[in-house]
Design a protein around this motif. Structure first.
Motif, PDB file in Angstrom:
ATOM      1  N   ALA A  22       3.046  11.212   6.415  1.00  0.00           N
ATOM      2  CA  ALA A  22       1.745  10.633   6.770  1.00  0.00           C
ATOM      3  C   ALA A  22       1.743  10.199   8.237  1.00  0.00           C
ATOM      4  O   ALA A  22       2.783  10.224   8.899  1.00  0.00           O
ATOM      5  CB  ALA A  22       1.477   9.440   5.875  1.00  0.00           C
ATOM      6  N   ASP A  23       0.583   9.800   8.732  1.00  0.00           N
ATOM      7  CA  ASP A  23       0.454   9.195  10.067  1.00  0.00           C
ATOM      8  C   ASP A  23       1.221   9.988  11.133  1.00  0.00           C
ATOM      9  O   ASP A  23       2.087   9.439  11.844  1.00  0.00           O
ATOM     10  CB  ASP A  23       1.000   7.755  10.042  1.00  0.00           C
ATOM     11  N   PRO A  24       0.957  11.277  11.266  1.00  0.00           N
ATOM     12  CA  PRO A  24       1.822  12.115  12.118  1.00  0.00           C
ATOM     13  C   PRO A  24       1.629  11.892  13.616  1.00  0.00           C
ATOM     14  O   PRO A  24       0.608  12.280  14.178  1.00  0.00           O
ATOM     15  CB  PRO A  24       1.398  13.540  11.739  1.00  0.00           C
ATOM     16  N   CYS A  53       4.037   3.356   0.109  1.00  0.00           N
ATOM     17  CA  CYS A  53       5.442   3.050  -0.153  1.00  0.00           C
ATOM     18  C   CYS A  53       6.290   3.901   0.796  1.00  0.00           C
ATOM     19  O   CYS A  53       6.346   5.128   0.672  1.00  0.00           O
ATOM     20  CB  CYS A  53       5.767   3.378  -1.613  1.00  0.00           C
ATOM     21  N   MET A  54       6.918   3.256   1.775  1.00  0.00           N
ATOM     22  CA  MET A  54       7.706   3.992   2.773  1.00  0.00           C
ATOM     23  C   MET A  54       8.956   3.200   3.098  1.00  0.00           C
ATOM     24  O   MET A  54       8.866   2.036   3.471  1.00  0.00           O
ATOM     25  CB  MET A  54       6.917   4.163   4.070  1.00  0.00           C
ATOM     26  N   GLU A  55      10.094   3.838   2.968  1.00  0.00           N
ATOM     27  CA  GLU A  55      11.346   3.117   3.232  1.00  0.00           C
ATOM     28  C   GLU A  55      12.041   3.563   4.513  1.00  0.00           C
ATOM     29  O   GLU A  55      12.948   2.894   4.994  1.00  0.00           O
ATOM     30  CB  GLU A  55      12.306   3.250   2.053  1.00  0.00           C
ATOM     31  N   MET A  90       7.410   0.748   6.028  1.00  0.00           N
ATOM     32  CA  MET A  90       7.666   1.401   7.316  1.00  0.00           C
ATOM     33  C   MET A  90       6.454   2.292   7.622  1.00  0.00           C
ATOM     34  O   MET A  90       6.454   3.482   7.353  1.00  0.00           O
ATOM     35  CB  MET A  90       8.955   2.232   7.273  1.00  0.00           C
ATOM     36  N   TRP A  91       5.390   1.665   8.158  1.00  0.00           N
ATOM     37  CA  TRP A  91       4.112   2.352   8.357  1.00  0.00           C
ATOM     38  C   TRP A  91       4.115   3.170   9.654  1.00  0.00           C
ATOM     39  O   TRP A  91       5.156   3.404  10.250  1.00  0.00           O
ATOM     40  CB  TRP A  91       2.976   1.327   8.310  1.00  0.00           C
ATOM     41  N   ALA A  92       2.928   3.519  10.124  1.00  0.00           N
ATOM     42  CA  ALA A  92       2.769   4.529  11.179  1.00  0.00           C
ATOM     43  C   ALA A  92       3.538   4.222  12.472  1.00  0.00           C
ATOM     44  O   ALA A  92       3.319   3.184  13.095  1.00  0.00           O
ATOM     45  CB  ALA A  92       1.288   4.645  11.499  1.00  0.00           C
ATOM     46  N   ILE A 143      -0.098  -3.541  12.688  1.00  0.00           N
ATOM     47  CA  ILE A 143       0.458  -2.237  12.291  1.00  0.00           C
ATOM     48  C   ILE A 143       0.165  -1.189  13.366  1.00  0.00           C
ATOM     49  O   ILE A 143      -0.498  -1.458  14.359  1.00  0.00           O
ATOM     50  CB  ILE A 143      -0.146  -1.771  10.938  1.00  0.00           C
ATOM     51  N   ASP A 144       0.680   0.018  13.131  1.00  0.00           N
ATOM     52  CA  ASP A 144       0.272   1.243  13.827  1.00  0.00           C
ATOM     53  C   ASP A 144       0.404   1.208  15.356  1.00  0.00           C
ATOM     54  O   ASP A 144      -0.584   1.393  16.090  1.00  0.00           O
ATOM     55  CB  ASP A 144      -1.179   1.599  13.460  1.00  0.00           C
ATOM     56  N   PRO A 145       1.617   0.986  15.882  1.00  0.00           N
ATOM     57  CA  PRO A 145       1.769   0.983  17.334  1.00  0.00           C
ATOM     58  C   PRO A 145       1.583   2.378  17.943  1.00  0.00           C
ATOM     59  O   PRO A 145       1.921   3.393  17.323  1.00  0.00           O
ATOM     60  CB  PRO A 145       3.224   0.534  17.531  1.00  0.00           C
ATOM     61  N   ALA A 206     -10.971  -0.487  11.259  1.00  0.00           N
ATOM     62  CA  ALA A 206     -10.294   0.406  12.210  1.00  0.00           C
ATOM     63  C   ALA A 206      -8.791   0.147  12.192  1.00  0.00           C
ATOM     64  O   ALA A 206      -8.333  -0.968  11.955  1.00  0.00           O
ATOM     65  CB  ALA A 206     -10.841   0.189  13.620  1.00  0.00           C
ATOM     66  N   GLU A 207      -8.038   1.204  12.428  1.00  0.00           N
ATOM     67  CA  GLU A 207      -6.570   1.103  12.486  1.00  0.00           C
ATOM     68  C   GLU A 207      -6.070   2.341  13.213  1.00  0.00           C
ATOM     69  O   GLU A 207      -6.851   3.120  13.748  1.00  0.00           O
ATOM     70  CB  GLU A 207      -5.974   1.017  11.078  1.00  0.00           C
ATOM     71  N   GLY A 208      -4.755   2.528  13.247  1.00  0.00           N
ATOM     72  CA  GLY A 208      -4.147   3.760  13.758  1.00  0.00           C
ATOM     73  C   GLY A 208      -4.600   4.192  15.129  1.00  0.00           C
ATOM     74  O   GLY A 208      -4.863   5.384  15.342  1.00  0.00           O
ATOM     75  N   ASN A 261      -7.096   8.497   7.105  1.00  0.00           N
ATOM     76  CA  ASN A 261      -6.704   9.600   7.971  1.00  0.00           C
ATOM     77  C   ASN A 261      -5.972   8.920   9.130  1.00  0.00           C
ATOM     78  O   ASN A 261      -6.193   7.728   9.394  1.00  0.00           O
ATOM     79  CB  ASN A 261      -7.893  10.415   8.452  1.00  0.00           C
ATOM     80  N   HIS A 262      -5.091   9.599   9.775  1.00  0.00           N
ATOM     81  CA  HIS A 262      -4.336   9.007  10.881  1.00  0.00           C
ATOM     82  C   HIS A 262      -3.821  10.192  11.676  1.00  0.00           C
ATOM     83  O   HIS A 262      -3.426  11.197  11.124  1.00  0.00           O
ATOM     84  CB  HIS A 262      -3.182   8.161  10.318  1.00  0.00           C
ATOM     85  N   HIS A 263      -3.775  10.064  12.972  1.00  0.00           N
ATOM     86  CA  HIS A 263      -3.685  11.259  13.792  1.00  0.00           C
ATOM     87  C   HIS A 263      -2.908  11.027  15.085  1.00  0.00           C
ATOM     88  O   HIS A 263      -2.539   9.890  15.424  1.00  0.00           O
ATOM     89  CB  HIS A 263      -5.112  11.667  14.151  1.00  0.00           C
ATOM     90  N   ARG A 288      -0.060   9.168  -0.940  1.00  0.00           N
ATOM     91  CA  ARG A 288       1.033  10.133  -0.669  1.00  0.00           C
ATOM     92  C   ARG A 288       0.391  11.258   0.136  1.00  0.00           C
ATOM     93  O   ARG A 288      -0.381  12.071  -0.388  1.00  0.00           O
ATOM     94  CB  ARG A 288       1.598  10.740  -1.943  1.00  0.00           C
ATOM     95  N   ARG A 289       0.704  11.301   1.420  1.00  0.00           N
ATOM     96  CA  ARG A 289      -0.062  12.180   2.296  1.00  0.00           C
ATOM     97  C   ARG A 289       0.822  13.211   3.017  1.00  0.00           C
ATOM     98  O   ARG A 289       2.040  13.086   3.014  1.00  0.00           O
ATOM     99  CB  ARG A 289      -0.820  11.317   3.308  1.00  0.00           C
ATOM    100  N   SER A 290       0.178  14.175   3.637  1.00  0.00           N
ATOM    101  CA  SER A 290       0.912  15.274   4.266  1.00  0.00           C
ATOM    102  C   SER A 290       0.279  15.631   5.599  1.00  0.00           C
ATOM    103  O   SER A 290      -0.952  15.707   5.702  1.00  0.00           O
ATOM    104  CB  SER A 290       0.886  16.504   3.367  1.00  0.00           C
TER     105      SER A 290
HETATM  106  O1  FUB Z   1       0.508   4.821   6.347  1.00  0.00           O
HETATM  107  C1  FUB Z   1       0.156   3.493   6.110  1.00  0.00           C
HETATM  108  C2  FUB Z   1      -1.142   3.195   6.765  1.00  0.00           C
HETATM  109  O2  FUB Z   1      -2.148   4.024   6.276  1.00  0.00           O
HETATM  110  C3  FUB Z   1      -1.135   3.473   8.236  1.00  0.00           C
HETATM  111  O3  FUB Z   1      -0.406   2.555   8.960  1.00  0.00           O
HETATM  112  C4  FUB Z   1      -2.580   3.531   8.460  1.00  0.00           C
HETATM  113  O4  FUB Z   1      -2.956   4.011   9.697  1.00  0.00           O
HETATM  114  C5  FUB Z   1      -3.010   4.375   7.310  1.00  0.00           C
HETATM  115  O5  FUB Z   1      -2.824   5.718   7.588  1.00  0.00           O
END
Ligand code: FUB
Length: 655
Positions: A22-24, A53-55, A90-92, A143-145, A206-208, A261-263, A288-290
């Protein structure tokens, strides 16, 4: 140790096909694209099942956006001192190169609580090893630096809902001269560092944020919820910290309701690309994204053209790799795709072409390096369904035509409608360079998974005019071989001596035992018209099965005739003919029976030895017949002298 694994499948979306990504965040380092996604996993027992869920994080790289290498895990929640090890948060992330080091920024849940913080891990190489700093960056709560290395010489870090602050040169701390503001969170008031670049712009949830610079403009691109789920939007400014002006969408909401969505956006080898995510491998669970990729284009005024997600994605696919037609670029009406295995979606998809004339296309397939090749297609349909691969359009030049047929002579036609089969067919026309492929249904309906092209291994070539010698081990590689005579046999167990004497003793064509065949000569065997071929085998054993595949409809249940001429300068006494064959075979030297190999034989060197024989001075004619049932067929032949050594002082000719 870093784990390296090349991901077999190619090009199309999703780009990583053995795990969720995710969040590529894509970055170009050393002329390669590096991908730093977050790594969604299925939540273990005890974790919220309906949440992210990300480790850990993996890093991937590619030179062509087609084939990706997984360099393995680079940072894990268990090895970052400040991260709560069971937080699975462990996000983006992002990664940038500065001052000779690679800085990997990632958000996670701190051990002491309090939402999200952002940490840095540092490496000498883009694929690591990354060493995490002991503490997160002070002043960042969120989140999302994303780090922007601006042309003004500064590094800016964006995070959360569009907040931006300057980094110190050490890339590990916020600069001291950043603005600060008091922000209200419900009843709480917090001092926040930096500026909120999205403050007065469309910014619901807004995020990412992903910021970049192009042609004197700064772009702040970000997901936000326009209606119910996220779109990718963007704003432009002449300054990294704004103010930014809202410009519109980069990508609309995912049609299937995937909430996030995250890009990221890169320019690679002159082309702009949008990396984003979708839940293609997890249709019922949008956590669960790709990662996927599309090309991105700018207008002359610097604005960005809206991008539509595709199955095909980007990149040139090699025809020698599996072309997954279910990831099509275009399709005729009624074509549908479905998972091959709904319980294991990473197996991918198949496409169902519903009627005669329906088609599906896959663009940018590279045929470079293919010449004498054949097609293999993984398809499913009723027996006798035909399909055609064409170049450029549904009516374009025919590259290959396949048909689902039951190949075992004597067996009843089968119902193949519920079974995937690899159908092979020769290439009739070889495209040059990169072309678009069309898979066209010529029967009632057909399902296709993939199509691949392979160069034929060279098993033999036309015999040359100069006399040949046996090879280093004495094997005779020059033969005149007749195209296979149909002799249906559902099993090899029938090859008893008496059966074989009967089968090999019969005269199938005129002069079978008496005249020397000529290269190109045709003979009539009942309804078959068969041709003799003078061949030099590439290997010590002549691959009759491959010969049959190329020259005939019938590869199983056939009988082959082979003849060679052995010229001796002197008489050679007390030699033995040593033969291996698959399956049974019989051999005659100068018209006399020399050897019979009966039963269900495998091809083993010197499997059978004749009694002592004499090779005359001058011409000797060696004839052989090989029969097969439902298996492969080949043979190897040499003469062994009385000391057990291969006979090599002979010449081999075909005329
Ligand atoms: O992947 C976890 C969160 O979902 C990201 O940090 C956000 O941008 C969203 O994609």
């Amino acid at each position: 140790m870093l784990l390296l694994s090349a991901i077999g499948a190619t090009a199309q979306n999703p780009i990583i096909r053995d795990q969720f990504t995710a969040d590529p965040t894509a970055r170009v380092f050393n002329n390669k694209v590096y991908l730093y996604p977050s790594h969604d996993i299925n939540p273990p027992v005890g974790q919220r099942q309906d949440w992210f869920c990300m480790e850990d994080y993996h890093v991937f790289s590619s030179e062509d956006l087609t084939e990706w290498t997984d360099h393995g895990m680079i940072v894990t929640q268990n090895k970052v001192p400040w991260v709560r090890p069971d937080s699975y948060s462990m996000w983006a992330p992002d990664c940038v190169y500065r001052n000779g080091k690679y800085y990997f920024y990632f958000p996670s849940a701190p051990a002491q609580g309090g939402g999200f913080a952002v940490g840095v891990a540092i490496a000498d190489n883009p694929e690591g090893p990354f060493i995490p700093e002991p503490e997160p960056i002070k002043g960042i709560n969120g989140i999302d630096p994303c780090v922007l290395l601006a042309s003004d010489g500064n590094a800016y870090i964006f995070w959360g809902a569009g907040r931006c602050a300057k980094l110190k040169d050490n890339m590990k701390e916020l600069a001291d001269d950043n603005p600060k503001e008091i922000v209200k969170w419900g009843n709480r008031e917090m001092e926040m560092v930096g500026v909120n670049c999205l403050k007065d712009l469309p910014n619901r949830q807004a995020e990412g944020p992903f910021a970049f610079e192009y042609n004197g403009n700064y772009y702040l691109t970000y997901p936000y919820v326009r209606e119910n789920t996220e779109v990718l939007a963007y704003a432009m400014s002449k300054n990294p910290m704004g103010p930014y002006e809202y410009k519109g969408l980069i990508m609309a909401e995912h049609a299937n309701g995937c909430w996030t969505n995250h890009h990221s956006i890169i320019n690679y080898k002159g082309q702009w690309y949008l990396f984003y995510h979708h839940n293609a491998y997890s249709p019922k669970d949008d956590k669960r994204r790709s990662a996927q990729i599309e090309k991105l284009y700018f207008n002359a005024d610097g604005t960005i053209q809206e991008v539509k997600p595709t199955l095909r994605g980007v990149g040139i696919s090699k025809a020698t790799k599996r072309i997954e037609f279910d990831r099509y670029s275009k399709a005729s009406k009624g074509v549908e795709i479905a998972y091959l295995d709904t319980l294991n979606t990473f197996e991918g998809w198949e496409a169902a072409l519903p009627s005669k004339g329906s088609w599906i296309s896959y663009n940018d397939v590279d045929f470079t390096g293919l010449d004498n090749s054949y097609m293999i297609a993984n398809v499913m349909a009723h027996e006798n369904t035909a399909f055609t691969i064409r170049e450029g359009s549904p009516k374009g030049k025919v590259i290959a035509q396949g048909k689902i047929v039951c190949k075992t002579e004597g067996a009843r036609p089968r119902d193949y409608s519920g079974r995937w089969m690899n159908v092979t067919a020769p290439v009739q026309y070889m495209p040059k360079g990169v072309v678009d492929l069309y898979f066209c249904c010529d029967g009632a309906a057909v399902h296709v998974d993939w199509v691949q092209f392979k160069n034929r291994e060279k098993y033999y070539s036309p015999a040359t005019a100069t006399a040949a010698k046996p090879d280093a081990d004495g094997f005779i590689r020059r033969w005149l071989v007749l195209e296979p005579i149909n002799k249906p046999n559902p099993t090899n167990t029938v090859f008893t001596d008496s059966y074989l004497r009967d089968a090999f003793g019969k005269e199938y064509f005129k002069g079978q035992f008496t005249t020397l065949p000529v290269d190109g000569q045709k003979v009539k065997v009942e309804k078959q018209t068969l041709k003799w071929h003078a061949l030099d085998s590439e290997k010590y054993n002549l691959k009759l099965f491959r010969f049959a595949e190329e020259k005939s409809e019938q590869v199983y249940g056939v009988l082959f005739w082979a003849v060679t001429i052995i010229d001796c300068e002197e008489e050679i006494k007390d030699v033995r003919l040593a033969v291996g064959s698959n399956s049974a075979s019989m051999w005659w030297l100068n018209g006399e029976e020399a050897l019979l190999l009966s039963g269900d034989r495998r091809m083993v060197k010197d499997d059978g030895m004749s009694p002592r024989l004499t090779l005359k001075k001058g011409r000797n004619i060696l004839r052989g017949a090989v029969i097969n049932g439902p298996g492969m067929s080949d043979f190897c032949v040499r003469f062994i002298d009385e000391k057990g050594q291969p006979v090599k002082n002979i010449s081999i000719n075909h005329k």
